[in-house]
Write an enzyme that holds these catalytic residues in place. Structure first.
Site, PDB file in Angstrom:
ATOM      1  N   GLY A 175       1.266   4.657  49.140  1.00 44.28           N
ATOM      2  CA  GLY A 175       2.227   4.412  50.216  1.00 44.28           C
ATOM      3  C   GLY A 175       1.622   3.604  51.351  1.00 44.28           C
ATOM      4  O   GLY A 175       1.816   3.918  52.525  1.00 44.28           O
ATOM      5  N   HIS A 185       5.814   6.873  50.186  1.00 41.54           N
ATOM      6  CA  HIS A 185       6.217   5.714  49.387  1.00 41.54           C
ATOM      7  C   HIS A 185       7.483   5.061  49.934  1.00 41.54           C
ATOM      8  O   HIS A 185       8.282   5.722  50.594  1.00 41.54           O
ATOM      9  CB  HIS A 185       6.469   6.141  47.943  1.00 41.54           C
ATOM     10  CG  HIS A 185       5.213   6.494  47.198  1.00 41.54           C
ATOM     11  ND1 HIS A 185       4.837   7.788  46.940  1.00 41.54           N
ATOM     12  CD2 HIS A 185       4.247   5.708  46.664  1.00 41.54           C
ATOM     13  CE1 HIS A 185       3.689   7.785  46.270  1.00 41.54           C
ATOM     14  NE2 HIS A 185       3.306   6.547  46.090  1.00 41.54           N
ATOM     15  N   GLY A 186       7.658   3.792  49.618  1.00 36.99           N
ATOM     16  CA  GLY A 186       8.914   3.107  49.915  1.00 36.99           C
ATOM     17  C   GLY A 186       8.928   2.450  51.283  1.00 36.99           C
ATOM     18  O   GLY A 186       7.916   2.399  51.992  1.00 36.99           O
ATOM     19  N   ARG A 239      14.356 -21.278  39.024  1.00 38.68           N
ATOM     20  CA  ARG A 239      12.965 -21.717  39.127  1.00 38.68           C
ATOM     21  C   ARG A 239      12.560 -22.157  40.540  1.00 38.68           C
ATOM     22  O   ARG A 239      11.457 -21.799  40.982  1.00 38.68           O
ATOM     23  CB  ARG A 239      12.670 -22.799  38.089  1.00 38.68           C
ATOM     24  CG  ARG A 239      12.634 -22.207  36.680  1.00 38.68           C
ATOM     25  CD  ARG A 239      12.618 -23.260  35.624  1.00 38.68           C
ATOM     26  NE  ARG A 239      13.799 -24.124  35.700  1.00 38.68           N
ATOM     27  CZ  ARG A 239      14.125 -25.023  34.787  1.00 38.68           C
ATOM     28  NH1 ARG A 239      13.355 -25.199  33.724  1.00 38.68           N
ATOM     29  NH2 ARG A 239      15.213 -25.756  34.908  1.00 38.68           N
ATOM     30  N   ASP A 261       2.985  -1.829  47.044  1.00 37.21           N
ATOM     31  CA  ASP A 261       4.063  -2.296  46.173  1.00 37.21           C
ATOM     32  C   ASP A 261       5.264  -2.758  47.006  1.00 37.21           C
ATOM     33  O   ASP A 261       5.734  -3.883  46.897  1.00 37.21           O
ATOM     34  CB  ASP A 261       4.472  -1.149  45.226  1.00 37.21           C
ATOM     35  CG  ASP A 261       5.495  -1.595  44.202  1.00 37.21           C
ATOM     36  OD1 ASP A 261       5.780  -2.803  44.103  1.00 37.21           O
ATOM     37  OD2 ASP A 261       6.044  -0.732  43.486  1.00 37.21           O
ATOM     38  N   SER A 315       2.041   0.282  52.098  1.00 37.31           N
ATOM     39  CA  SER A 315       2.733  -0.915  52.596  1.00 37.31           C
ATOM     40  C   SER A 315       2.930  -0.820  54.097  1.00 37.31           C
ATOM     41  O   SER A 315       3.044   0.273  54.659  1.00 37.31           O
ATOM     42  CB  SER A 315       4.089  -1.072  51.903  1.00 37.31           C
ATOM     43  OG  SER A 315       3.907  -1.596  50.606  1.00 37.31           O
ATOM     44  N   ASN A 328      -2.918   1.278  47.710  1.00 30.40           N
ATOM     45  CA  ASN A 328      -1.788   0.918  46.844  1.00 30.40           C
ATOM     46  C   ASN A 328      -0.659   0.241  47.623  1.00 30.40           C
ATOM     47  O   ASN A 328      -0.130   0.825  48.581  1.00 30.40           O
ATOM     48  CB  ASN A 328      -1.204   2.185  46.216  1.00 30.40           C
ATOM     49  CG  ASN A 328      -2.089   2.775  45.146  1.00 30.40           C
ATOM     50  OD1 ASN A 328      -3.239   2.380  44.999  1.00 30.40           O
ATOM     51  ND2 ASN A 328      -1.549   3.715  44.396  1.00 30.40           N
ATOM     52  N   ASP A 369      -0.324   3.554  37.135  1.00 34.33           N
ATOM     53  CA  ASP A 369       0.056   4.158  38.421  1.00 34.33           C
ATOM     54  C   ASP A 369       1.023   5.328  38.164  1.00 34.33           C
ATOM     55  O   ASP A 369       1.980   5.187  37.395  1.00 34.33           O
ATOM     56  CB  ASP A 369       0.754   3.056  39.256  1.00 34.33           C
ATOM     57  CG  ASP A 369       1.017   3.468  40.690  1.00 34.33           C
ATOM     58  OD1 ASP A 369       0.266   4.305  41.215  1.00 34.33           O
ATOM     59  OD2 ASP A 369       1.973   2.924  41.286  1.00 34.33           O
TER      60      ASP A 369
END
Ligand code: G3H
Ligand code: 13P
Ligand code: ZN
Length: 315
Positions: free
Chosen positions: A211, A179-180, A281, A256, A213, A254, A81
């Site tokens: 971008g 993005h973001g 955990r 992220d 999301s 995409n 990427d």
């Protein structure tokens, strides 16, 4: 099974979008594979330069190879990427990647073509495909920050010349996203007119949406309710726009940031509710399941859920 990105695009083009998810560590990888098996979806794992340098690129490769044996029914491609030229060559020469992205979109049109052409020549010689970007998204990516004033949508006329001269296999286009977490203030929508025009001018070319999301408000509120300080007016891409975009040629989507929000919400809430705990955990386990559910949900919205058998039959 690792396949070429082109094999996934062939089945998906104009029918559904393949989710391209960034991974950085073991927990994300487990959640990603589980979520894609859960939803019977093909997928693309993508590694950024930042991810490759977070521990050691060989660590991520080993995780992916091991996941491939733990989940033998998974069908996926491995993608670089936002690569620069040197990182693209490193990935091409490694023999591990299905495809690379050369991101020279901040260069002049001519320079972008010249750099992309060099990468395409090296990649195609090894059967690897290349994603290239034309236009500029706003927001932050790796070490480059593009403010909204300098973001520019992809010009469909230029796209024809760019694709022809660069020889790229898929086109990352600026179609209104960034993005973001902070993409839109208030109402948001993709530029379907631009997607349609690109698709018309460059028929058959898979379009990549960066971008993508959706920055769900409930997620932002839960993070802030557990001590976070995210801007509550942040908005992303409406999930019900993924499929209409896919039907116009957006073949890779995409994602992220949304996954990072899941991580932040799970861990903030866990330690808020159990302030005396320090074993990582238990929240790690919660995160892996939450991430798997998140991935399965995204695949439903992208239309890739349930497509695993169709992809297997096409191989
Ligand atoms: O577009 C960039 C991706 O979200 C990857 O982010 O460079 O911080 O790993 P990163
Ligand atoms: P988001 O920041 O919207 O998740 O976009 C990720 C991306 O485009 C990775 O290349
Ligand atoms: Zn991106």
């Amino acid at each position: 099974m690792i396949v070429t990105t082109a094999q996934l695009y062939k089945v998906a083009y104009k029918k559904f979008a393949v989710g391209a998810y960034n991974i950085n560590n073991l927990e994300q990888s487990m959640g990603l594979f589980r979520g894609c098996i859960q939803s019977k979806a093909p997928f693309i794992i993508q590694l950024s330069k930042g991810a490759r340098n977070y521990t050691d690129k060989r660590m991520l490769e080993a995780i992916i190879r091991t996941a491939e044996t733990i989940f033998p029914e998974a069908i996926f491609a491995v993608h670089l990427d936002h690569g620069d030229e040197a990182t693209c060559y490193d990935c091409i020469d490694s023999g591990f990647y299905s495809s690379v992205m050369i991101d020279a979109s901040h260069e002049s049109f001519e320079e972008n073509i010249a750099i992309t052409r060099r990468v395409v020549d090296r990649a195609h010689a090894k059967g690897i495909s290349v994603e290239a970007e034309l236009g500029m998204l706003g927001g932050v990516e790796e070490d480059i920050k593009v403010d909204e004033g300098h973001a520019c949508l992809t010009n469909p006329e230029e796209a024809v010349e760019f694709v022809e001269r660069s020889g790229c296999d898929s086109l990352a286009a600026a179609i209104g996203t960034s993005h973001g977490a902070y993409k839109f203030k208030g109402q948001q929508s993709l530029r379907f007119d631009v997607i349609e025009a690109i698709s018309h001018k460059v028929p058959g070319m898979p379009i990549v949406m960066h971008g993508s999301s959706s920055v769900p408000i409930e997620e932002v509120e839960r993070i802030n309710g557990a001590g976070g300080k995210l801007d509550p007016s942040a908005r992303g891409v409406a999930e019900n726009e993924y499929l209409p975009a896919a039907r116009l040629g957006v073949t890779k989507v995409n994602i992220d940031t949304d996954g990072r929000l899941v991580w932040t919400r799970v861990h903030r809430e866990f330690f808020r509710d159990k302030p005396a705990d320090f074993d990582f955990r238990p929240p790690g386990k919660i995160f892996m399941q939450a991430y798997a559910d998140f991935i399965a949900h995204k695949n439903e919205k992208l239309g890739s859920a349930g497509q695993l058998d169709a992809v297997r039959a096409s191989l």
